[in-house]
Design an enzyme around this catalytic site. Structure first.
Site, PDB file in Angstrom:
ATOM      1  N   GLU A   1       0.803  -1.226   0.000  1.00  0.00           N
ATOM      2  CA  GLU A   1       0.000   0.000   0.000  1.00  0.00           C
ATOM      3  C   GLU A   1       0.837   1.277   0.000  1.00  0.00           C
ATOM      4  O   GLU A   1       0.324   2.346   0.344  1.00  0.00           O
ATOM      5  CB  GLU A   1      -0.984   0.023   1.187  1.00  0.00           C
ATOM      6  CG  GLU A   1      -1.962  -1.145   1.192  1.00  0.00           C
ATOM      7  CD  GLU A   1      -3.069  -0.994   2.218  1.00  0.00           C
ATOM      8  OE1 GLU A   1      -3.825  -0.014   2.156  1.00  0.00           O
ATOM      9  OE2 GLU A   1      -3.182  -1.883   3.096  1.00  0.00           O
TER      10      GLU A   1
ATOM     11  N   HIS B   1      -3.785   3.319  16.320  1.00  0.00           N
ATOM     12  CA  HIS B   1      -4.219   3.943  15.060  1.00  0.00           C
ATOM     13  C   HIS B   1      -5.491   4.745  15.322  1.00  0.00           C
ATOM     14  O   HIS B   1      -6.218   4.484  16.287  1.00  0.00           O
ATOM     15  CB  HIS B   1      -4.448   2.874  13.985  1.00  0.00           C
ATOM     16  CG  HIS B   1      -5.423   1.817  14.398  1.00  0.00           C
ATOM     17  ND1 HIS B   1      -5.057   0.712  15.131  1.00  0.00           N
ATOM     18  CD2 HIS B   1      -6.759   1.701  14.203  1.00  0.00           C
ATOM     19  CE1 HIS B   1      -6.117  -0.045  15.356  1.00  0.00           C
ATOM     20  NE2 HIS B   1      -7.166   0.534  14.812  1.00  0.00           N
ATOM     21  N   VAL B   2      -5.725   5.718  14.436  1.00  0.00           N
ATOM     22  CA  VAL B   2      -6.888   6.602  14.595  1.00  0.00           C
ATOM     23  C   VAL B   2      -7.764   6.480  13.350  1.00  0.00           C
ATOM     24  O   VAL B   2      -7.262   6.505  12.224  1.00  0.00           O
ATOM     25  CB  VAL B   2      -6.427   8.075  14.774  1.00  0.00           C
ATOM     26  CG1 VAL B   2      -7.630   9.021  14.847  1.00  0.00           C
ATOM     27  CG2 VAL B   2      -5.564   8.215  16.031  1.00  0.00           C
TER      28      VAL B   2
END
Ligand code: M7G
Length: 310
Positions: free
Chosen positions: A160, A251-252
């Site tokens: 990614e 993580h957000v």
């Protein structure tokens, strides 16, 4: 079984007529669905009934072709009235709203199909700092590293990499923002990004302290800029952290407020602004001191570790 292409309406109707109910596996009033386990002769079958959404297009077309009144032929069962407000339940002229139900039949159904649809047991638990240290922390530490391999692959640019929208490479306070798996990247009405921090030591909300404020504020600012580049303004964004998350590497979630869903339920989603405020203005060790309530489901791995007297 029916992959021969000859399975049609008559066959499905035939199966539905022979369906004998054994058990209601689950119900969901928000999606207006019900999951039923039954038998058709000697085999088990899972039948899902779901009320369909109204179609504005269809209502408009019906009105155009037949003219008002829209619900002239409806049959009211219960009726209430208060001042300018009236409400009722009833049966609407089927022509206006038909078809109003989706039917999905799995036949013959395996045990796996049945288990997948069976209602989970869910309970609120209140995770005190003591319970976190005694139960959740050892559970997090016992998670195999492979569970979050996909995160390391993103941080190491093995996968990614071309989807990275922003990166601050600082190993302690840096992070990558990229589209979440759930976003098609085409429709900004469903914008869904995720900010993944470089620091491997922050596993969840519970690890955050005042020293992480630069990280949290930086994520807030950069998420706003990235979302703006997609035409989504700061005041249309929802930034939140899950506790418990599925993956214990901090993580957000960054989504537009137009998105609603289970991920935003009270008891799991903690707004980033509130997290920052709690640490900055209430206590540096807020998330080490807080009792955090959340819902545990019987399919969650943590369920089996949790003390049974909860
Ligand atoms: P979470 O709060 O740990 O759990 O969020 P949840 O999945 O129950 O919400 C993890 C987030 O990472 C989710 O929003 C996932 O859709 C997203 N996600 C998961 N995987 C495996 C990937 C991936 O490989 N790539 C990207 N871009 N996002 C992922």
């Amino acid at each position: 079984m029916h992959s021969d292409g000859n399975f049609g309406e008559a066959e499905l109707k035939g199966l539905l007529k022979r369906f004998r109910l054994q058990e209601v596996l689950d119900e969901d009033t928000s999606t207006k669905s019900i999951w039923l386990l039954g038998t058709i002769e000697e085999n088990e079958a899972v039948l899902v009934l779901e009320r369909l959404a109204f179609s504005g297009e269809r209502i408009e077309a019906e009105t155009r072709s037949k003219g008002p009144p829209l619900l002239g032929a409806c049959d009211l069962h219960t009726m209430e009235h208060n001042d300018i407000y009236s409400w009722a339940t009833g049966m609407v002229d089927a022509a206006v709203l038909r078809p109003d139900i989706r039917i999905a039949l799995t036949y013959p159904a395996t045990q796996k199909h049945i288990d997948k649809h069976r209602r989970l047991e869910r309970r609120w638990v209140k995770e005190t700092p003591e319970l976190y240290n005694a139960v959740t922390k050892p559970f997090i530490e016992s998670q195999p590293a492979e569970r979050i391999q996909w995160i390391y692959n993103i941080l190491d640019k093995k996968v990614e990499a071309e989807r990275t929208l922003f990166e601050d490479p600082d190993p302690k306070f840096g992070f990558i923002i990229l589209p979440d798996l759930k976003w098609d990247t085409a429709n900004t009405d469903s914008l869904y990004l995720v900010a993944i921090c470089h620091n491997h030591r922050i596993r969840s909300l519970r690890d955050l302290t005042r020293k992480h404020l630069p990280l949290l504020n930086n994520i807030r600012n950069k998420a706003t800029q990235v979302a703006q580049s997609y035409g989504v303004a700061d005041d249309q964004l929802r930034l939140y952290v899950h506790y418990q998350p599925s993956y214990y590497h901090f993580h957000v979630h960054i989504t537009t407020i137009k998105l609603d869903g289970r991920g935003m339920l009270a008891g799991r989603a903690h707004l980033l602004d509130t997290v920052i405020d709690n640490i900055a203005n209430i206590a540096a060790d807020y998330y080490q001191m807080a009792t955090i309530p959340f819902v545990l489901g019987s399919s969650d791995q943590l369920w089996s570790s949790w003390p049974k007297h909860f």
